[in-house]
Design an enzyme around this catalytic site. Structure first.
Site, PDB file in Angstrom:
ATOM      1  N   ARG A 106       0.811  -1.210   0.000  1.00  0.00           N
ATOM      2  CA  ARG A 106       0.000   0.000   0.000  1.00  0.00           C
ATOM      3  C   ARG A 106       0.845   1.261   0.000  1.00  0.00           C
ATOM      4  O   ARG A 106       1.943   1.284   0.547  1.00  0.00           O
ATOM      5  CB  ARG A 106      -0.895   0.008   1.244  1.00  0.00           C
ATOM      6  CG  ARG A 106      -1.925   1.121   1.200  1.00  0.00           C
ATOM      7  CD  ARG A 106      -2.750   1.144   2.443  1.00  0.00           C
ATOM      8  NE  ARG A 106      -2.040   1.881   3.476  1.00  0.00           N
ATOM      9  CZ  ARG A 106      -2.497   2.032   4.706  1.00  0.00           C
ATOM     10  NH1 ARG A 106      -3.634   1.484   5.076  1.00  0.00           N
ATOM     11  NH2 ARG A 106      -1.813   2.726   5.588  1.00  0.00           N
ATOM     12  N   CYS A 108       0.021   5.524   0.777  1.00  0.00           N
ATOM     13  CA  CYS A 108      -0.980   6.489   1.221  1.00  0.00           C
ATOM     14  C   CYS A 108      -0.396   7.879   1.045  1.00  0.00           C
ATOM     15  O   CYS A 108       0.721   8.148   1.501  1.00  0.00           O
ATOM     16  CB  CYS A 108      -1.350   6.250   2.685  1.00  0.00           C
ATOM     17  SG  CYS A 108      -2.612   7.400   3.289  1.00  0.00           S
TER      18      CYS A 108
END
Length: 129
Positions: A106, A108
């Site tokens: 991931r 962000c």
């Protein structure tokens, strides 16, 4: 490698912008960015960032399922876009509850603004092999 195949489903929001909800290329599915929009109403969901995060992930899961995958279980990479990094921990809690012990890779990032002035958007890549 097979030709890229657009994926469309009523289970995720759609609009008349020039993009596919997802594109499958072989065993890889690229899911377009989704905000917390309810596909039934076409409106952003009301509520806290946790509820918005859950709706975003439901939208992604619907596209993965339509492509023949197993929802979020097949997601290998997510990019999270937040308009306020103060929401980071709360998004992490809601996100973690959906992915469990083996979350995907991931990224962000904080952005200045998202379409419809929502607070969170995510795109994803899934492996359907």
């Amino acid at each position: 490698m097979s030709d890229p195949t657009p994926i469309e489903t009523d289970g995720a929001p759609s609009n008349d912008n020039p993009y596919s909800q997802g594109v499958r290329a072989g065993d890889t599915l690229h899911v377009s960015g989704y905000g917390p929009v309810d596909p039934a109403t076409g409106e952003a969901v009301d509520g806290e960032i946790e509820a918005q995060t859950e709706q975003v992930l439901e939208n992604i899961a619907a596209v993965v399922s339509e492509a023949g995958g197993d929802g979020l279980a097949d997601v290998v990479k997510v990019t999270v876009y937040l308009t306020d990094l103060e929401d980071y921990e709360r998004v992490n809690e809601a996100y973690g509850a959906q992915f469990g012990d083996e979350p995907p890779a991931r990224v962000c990032v904080e952005v200045s603004r998202l379409p419809e002035d929502v607070c969170v958007e995510m795109d994803a890549t899934a492996y359907l092999g």
